[in-house]
Write a protein that holds these residues in place. Sequence first.
Motif, mmCIF file in Angstrom:
data_model
loop_
_atom_site.group_PDB
_atom_site.id
_atom_site.type_symbol
_atom_site.label_atom_id
_atom_site.label_comp_id
_atom_site.label_asym_id
_atom_site.label_seq_id
_atom_site.Cartn_x
_atom_site.Cartn_y
_atom_site.Cartn_z
ATOM 1 N N GLN A 107 39.355 45.901 35.371
ATOM 2 C CA GLN A 107 40.740 46.204 35.736
ATOM 3 C C GLN A 107 40.854 46.724 37.159
ATOM 4 O O GLN A 107 41.726 46.309 37.922
ATOM 5 N N ARG A 108 39.938 47.605 37.525
ATOM 6 C CA ARG A 108 39.998 48.168 38.882
ATOM 7 C C ARG A 108 39.703 47.102 39.938
ATOM 8 O O ARG A 108 40.388 47.017 40.952
ATOM 9 N N LEU A 109 38.676 46.291 39.710
ATOM 10 C CA LEU A 109 38.339 45.251 40.692
ATOM 11 C C LEU A 109 39.507 44.282 40.881
ATOM 12 O O LEU A 109 39.812 43.864 42.001
ATOM 13 N N SER A 110 40.174 43.938 39.795
ATOM 14 C CA SER A 110 41.308 43.007 39.904
ATOM 15 C C SER A 110 42.448 43.634 40.688
ATOM 16 O O SER A 110 42.986 43.027 41.616
ATOM 17 N N SER A 111 42.811 44.874 40.336
ATOM 18 C CA SER A 111 43.982 45.457 41.005
ATOM 19 C C SER A 111 43.669 45.823 42.453
ATOM 20 O O SER A 111 44.561 45.880 43.287
ATOM 21 N N GLN A 112 42.392 46.035 42.780
ATOM 22 C CA GLN A 112 42.035 46.448 44.142
ATOM 23 C C GLN A 112 41.607 45.276 45.039
ATOM 24 O O GLN A 112 41.336 45.471 46.225
ATOM 25 N N ARG A 113 41.548 44.074 44.486
ATOM 26 C CA ARG A 113 41.189 42.926 45.317
ATOM 27 C C ARG A 113 42.310 42.681 46.333
ATOM 28 O O ARG A 113 43.467 42.512 45.939
ATOM 29 N N PRO A 114 41.985 42.669 47.633
ATOM 30 C CA PRO A 114 43.051 42.471 48.621
ATOM 31 C C PRO A 114 43.766 41.128 48.409
ATOM 32 O O PRO A 114 43.117 40.105 48.157
ATOM 33 N N ALA A 115 45.089 41.161 48.536
ATOM 34 C CA ALA A 115 45.888 39.952 48.299
ATOM 35 C C ALA A 115 45.545 38.854 49.297
ATOM 36 O O ALA A 115 45.743 37.665 49.035
ATOM 37 N N SER A 116 44.992 39.235 50.452
ATOM 38 C CA SER A 116 44.654 38.259 51.479
ATOM 39 C C SER A 116 43.398 37.456 51.137
ATOM 40 O O SER A 116 43.073 36.487 51.825
ATOM 41 N N ARG A 141 29.774 42.475 22.907
ATOM 42 C CA ARG A 141 30.930 42.900 23.706
ATOM 43 C C ARG A 141 31.353 41.848 24.736
ATOM 44 O O ARG A 141 32.415 41.951 25.350
ATOM 45 N N ILE A 142 30.504 40.859 24.943
ATOM 46 C CA ILE A 142 30.765 39.878 26.005
ATOM 47 C C ILE A 142 32.045 39.050 25.772
ATOM 48 O O ILE A 142 32.851 38.889 26.706
ATOM 49 N N PRO A 143 32.296 38.545 24.550
ATOM 50 C CA PRO A 143 33.523 37.732 24.395
ATOM 51 C C PRO A 143 34.801 38.495 24.756
ATOM 52 O O PRO A 143 35.690 37.943 25.421
ATOM 53 N N GLY A 144 34.898 39.754 24.376
ATOM 54 C CA GLY A 144 36.079 40.550 24.707
ATOM 55 C C GLY A 144 36.200 40.784 26.208
ATOM 56 O O GLY A 144 37.294 40.690 26.778
ATOM 57 N N LEU A 145 35.086 41.072 26.842
ATOM 58 C CA LEU A 145 35.099 41.269 28.296
ATOM 59 C C LEU A 145 35.492 39.977 29.014
ATOM 60 O O LEU A 145 36.232 39.998 29.998
ATOM 61 N N ALA A 146 34.995 38.856 28.505
ATOM 62 C CA ALA A 146 35.307 37.562 29.131
ATOM 63 C C ALA A 146 36.799 37.269 29.015
ATOM 64 O O ALA A 146 37.428 36.801 29.978
ATOM 65 N N ALA A 147 37.379 37.565 27.857
ATOM 66 C CA ALA A 147 38.815 37.313 27.668
ATOM 67 C C ALA A 147 39.621 38.159 28.652
ATOM 68 O O ALA A 147 40.575 37.668 29.277
ATOM 69 N N LEU A 148 39.224 39.412 28.819
ATOM 70 C CA LEU A 148 39.944 40.275 29.767
ATOM 71 C C LEU A 148 39.771 39.747 31.198
ATOM 72 O O LEU A 148 40.752 39.612 31.935
ATOM 73 N N ALA A 149 38.533 39.449 31.579
ATOM 74 C CA ALA A 149 38.271 38.991 32.955
ATOM 75 C C ALA A 149 39.089 37.740 33.268
ATOM 76 O O ALA A 149 39.658 37.602 34.348
ATOM 77 N N ALA A 150 39.161 36.829 32.303
ATOM 78 C CA ALA A 150 39.880 35.567 32.524
ATOM 79 C C ALA A 150 41.381 35.795 32.670
ATOM 80 O O ALA A 150 42.084 34.973 33.255
ATOM 81 N N SER A 151 41.867 36.919 32.146
ATOM 82 C CA SER A 151 43.316 37.167 32.169
ATOM 83 C C SER A 151 43.770 37.912 33.427
ATOM 84 O O SER A 151 44.966 38.041 33.668
ATOM 85 N N LEU A 152 42.857 38.430 34.209
ATOM 86 C CA LEU A 152 43.243 39.286 35.338
ATOM 87 C C LEU A 152 43.427 38.466 36.617
ATOM 88 O O LEU A 152 42.548 37.676 36.987
ATOM 89 N N PRO A 153 44.541 38.659 37.311
ATOM 90 C CA PRO A 153 44.886 37.792 38.438
ATOM 91 C C PRO A 153 43.976 37.926 39.655
ATOM 92 O O PRO A 153 43.825 36.987 40.430
ATOM 93 N N GLY A 154 43.350 39.097 39.826
ATOM 94 C CA GLY A 154 42.507 39.285 41.010
ATOM 95 C C GLY A 154 41.081 38.808 40.820
ATOM 96 O O GLY A 154 40.261 38.941 41.742
ATOM 97 N N LEU A 155 40.780 38.267 39.643
ATOM 98 C CA LEU A 155 39.394 37.892 39.338
ATOM 99 C C LEU A 155 39.282 36.427 38.964
ATOM 100 O O LEU A 155 40.219 35.827 38.440
#
Length: 230
Positions: A107-116, A141-155
């Motif tokens: 969550q932090r990496l996604s929200s902190q990824r610079p928009a540029s 725990r990997i399937p749940g983490l993968a689902a979250l990662a795939a849903s985040l716009p900065g990642l």
Amino acid sequence: MKATEKRLDAVLQRIVKACGRAGRDPESVRLLAVSKRHPAASVRQLALLGQKSFGENLLSEALDKQAQLEDLALEWHFIGAIQSNKTRDLAAHFDWVQSVDREKILQRLSSQRPASRPPLNICLQVNIDREPQKAGADPERIPGLAALAASLPGLRLRGLMSLPAVTDTGGAAQASLAATRELYQRLVEKGHDLDTLSMGMSADLEDAILEGSTLVRVGTDLLGPRNGLD
Ligand SMILES: *Cc1c(COP(=O)(O)O)cnc(C)c1O
């Protein structure tokens, strides 16, 4: 320069040979040069020989090297333990983070990824042998983490990274490499669009390629022994 060139050639030859034995296209395996504990000058030598992807596991050391190598177009991968107060710098200064093992960091990496910048490439680190002292998420725990990662716009979720237990041959057990591949394949079957299975190091890159690795992370055999702890 000569010694570095010889080492790079030898590692690239090992990759080509292992691909031959596995019946795989050598282009399907990328080499990540793990430059931790080696100076910026060594990175520069490898870069001048055509190696463009480098892995680091300490943020301050990596930022220092990046500053010295700004004139080169390099691809930087973070492969070390992640503290949550370091995610802003990771999101700003790296192209890939391969060592993510918990929700909060995604969550932090996604929200902190610079928009540029394009979405940050992510591999989830799996603790495939469930070693208590080791980083990485347990396999369930990997399937749940993968689902979250795939849903985040900065990642952009690219795949899995594993650092299996070392056996007395100095490399990973074949069963650990196979288990990582099976976990990766299950994610693909669930519909994740993945292209990166990051496993294999100096001691076991051939075995990892036989088990489907697409990215080998090599330090010692490219740059020589390191001082200090990993
Ligand atoms: C240090 C390190 C490597 C490289 O290991 P070598 O045995 O020197 O090739 C690969 N992956 C990770 C995560 C590392 O920390």
